[in-house]
Write a protein that holds these residues in place. Structure first.
Motif, PDB file in Angstrom:
ATOM      1  N   GLU A   1      19.166  65.468  62.062  1.00  0.00           N
ATOM      2  CA  GLU A   1      18.884  64.625  63.230  1.00  0.00           C
ATOM      3  C   GLU A   1      20.180  64.174  63.894  1.00  0.00           C
ATOM      4  O   GLU A   1      20.310  64.183  65.124  1.00  0.00           O
ATOM      5  N   ALA A   2      21.184  63.798  63.060  1.00  0.00           N
ATOM      6  CA  ALA A   2      22.471  63.329  63.587  1.00  0.00           C
ATOM      7  C   ALA A   2      23.192  64.447  64.337  1.00  0.00           C
ATOM      8  O   ALA A   2      23.760  64.222  65.421  1.00  0.00           O
ATOM      9  N   ASN A   3      23.167  65.658  63.790  1.00  0.00           N
ATOM     10  CA  ASN A   3      23.824  66.798  64.443  1.00  0.00           C
ATOM     11  C   ASN A   3      23.187  67.093  65.806  1.00  0.00           C
ATOM     12  O   ASN A   3      23.882  67.385  66.790  1.00  0.00           O
ATOM     13  N   LYS A   4      21.856  67.012  65.855  1.00  0.00           N
ATOM     14  CA  LYS A   4      21.134  67.263  67.111  1.00  0.00           C
ATOM     15  C   LYS A   4      21.468  66.196  68.156  1.00  0.00           C
ATOM     16  O   LYS A   4      21.735  66.507  69.328  1.00  0.00           O
ATOM     17  N   THR A   5      21.480  64.927  67.726  1.00  0.00           N
ATOM     18  CA  THR A   5      21.793  63.819  68.642  1.00  0.00           C
ATOM     19  C   THR A   5      23.209  63.953  69.176  1.00  0.00           C
ATOM     20  O   THR A   5      23.479  63.707  70.364  1.00  0.00           O
ATOM     21  N   PHE A   6      24.145  64.353  68.288  1.00  0.00           N
ATOM     22  CA  PHE A   6      25.544  64.508  68.709  1.00  0.00           C
ATOM     23  C   PHE A   6      25.643  65.556  69.819  1.00  0.00           C
ATOM     24  O   PHE A   6      26.326  65.340  70.832  1.00  0.00           O
TER      25      PHE A   6
END
Length: 352
Positions: free
Chosen positions: A167-172
């Motif tokens: 999720e963090a990678n996608k948001t970044f």
């Protein structure tokens, strides 16, 4: 020794920092020759170490006032080695890094200072908050100077880490489209942001990094995610014919990789790779500087590694096995600084 300390303190109060530094340096030399006490049996080694640390700390301030932050940094490392639990020594180290524009390392020193202050003092919330603001300012300064990577902090409770990382990678990628050549989230250790303690008590974060250059991003990920740190680009033992290649690598790539690795450490007290991981990274760095014949820089990095190792037991619990490694690496650092050669724990780690 008393006379040197008295004269040094008098010059210091008069703001004659050059003369004060000369007196404190003389006092330090007398300490090293065993004159710290008239009767060694009446004093513990800790008392002598604290005196040496105090003298080193005065030299830090003198050299900062004289506009020599590199020399001040060297003495700040030595002050920490002698008395690693004193939070002020780490704040002085932060000031030295700041003057040298090494903001990520300044942020880490401030983070360590804040942690030690809370553990030792506890009561002075106002001081703790001020240290946190300094830490936060250094983190922001480090990011404002950086052009090769960007970061995203994601609040983390006790969710499934794998899902949270995705999720963090996608948001970044959505928030920082210019830095998507390589994206990864640090899986080793939970980060702590220097926000006001009263608003976010013990809030933990995942740190995601994105890079403009794919190769640099991949190298940073490899370096910080493997259990045994390896210095980027150092795949084989250096030979004289490789020195020019190593210099080119360092100037073009190595510095940017080290900048990212330093930033990763600026909001993370505990490293899941092991308590000695950061020091091992510095040993690798010093090894490269040795092959580039940069003796002065190598000594500076080795002293920094010793300060890192000396502080570890005050920040986290250390297992018996890790403590043995810590002591061995500290002894290796002393040998390397003294120019002694021979088989060491560090040599074995390099071979592995």
């Amino acid at each position: 020794l008393r006379a040197a300390l008295r004269d040094g303190s008098a010059r210091y109060r008069q703001r004659d920092f050059a003369a004060a530094a000369a007196e404190f340096s003389a006092a330090l030399e007398l300490c090293s020759k065993g004159f710290a006490t008239e009767d060694p049996l009446k004093f513990s080694p800790d008392d002598i170490s604290r005196l040496a640390s105090w003298i080193e700390s005065k030299l830090v301030i003198c050299y900062l006032k004289l506009g020599q932050p590199g020399l001040a940094l060297h003495h700040s490392h030595r002050s920490i080695i002698q008395n690693p639990s004193h939070f002020r020594s780490h704040l002085r180290q932060a000031a030295c890094f700041r003057c040298l524009h090494r903001y990520s390392e300044a942020a880490r020193s401030a983070m360590v200072a804040q942690c030690l202050y809370v553990l030792a003092e506890g009561a002075g919330l106002e001081t703790s908050d001020l240290i946190q603001l300094y830490w936060q300012a250094m983190t922001q300064e480090a990011l404002s100077e950086e052009v090769s990577f960007s970061v995203l902090y994601t609040p983390f409770e006790k969710e499934d880490k794998t899902d949270k990382i995705k999720e963090a990678n996608k948001t970044f990628a959505e928030k920082h489209p210019d830095y998507v050549q390589h994206i990864f989230t640090d899986p080793h250790g939970i980060h702590l942001l220097p926000e006001r303690a009263e608003s976010h008590p013990d809030q933990q974060y995942l740190l995601t990094l994105g890079f403009r250059n794919k190769e640099i991003g991949k190298t940073v990920e490899t370096s910080v995610t493997r259990n045994l740190p390896v210095f980027p680009g150092q795949k084989t033992t250096f030979s004289p014919s490789m020195e020019e290649e190593a210099e080119t690598f360092w100037q073009n790539t190595g510095k940017r990789i080290m900048a990212a690795m330093a930033f990763i450490g600026s909001t993370k007290i505990k490293d899941e790779r092991g308590p000695c991981a950061r020091a091992i990274e510095q040993f690798h760095h010093a090894s490269l500087l040795s092959h580039l014949h940069r003796g002065e820089e190598q000594a500076q990095v080795m002293t920094q590694a010793m300060a890192e190792l000396a502080t570890v037991p005050y920040l986290q619990r250390v297992s018996q096995e890790d403590d043995k490694l810590l002591q061995s690496l500290m002894a290796d650092a002393v040998d390397i600084l003294a120019g002694r050669t021979g088989e060491r724990v560090w040599t074995k780690i390099q071979k592995v």
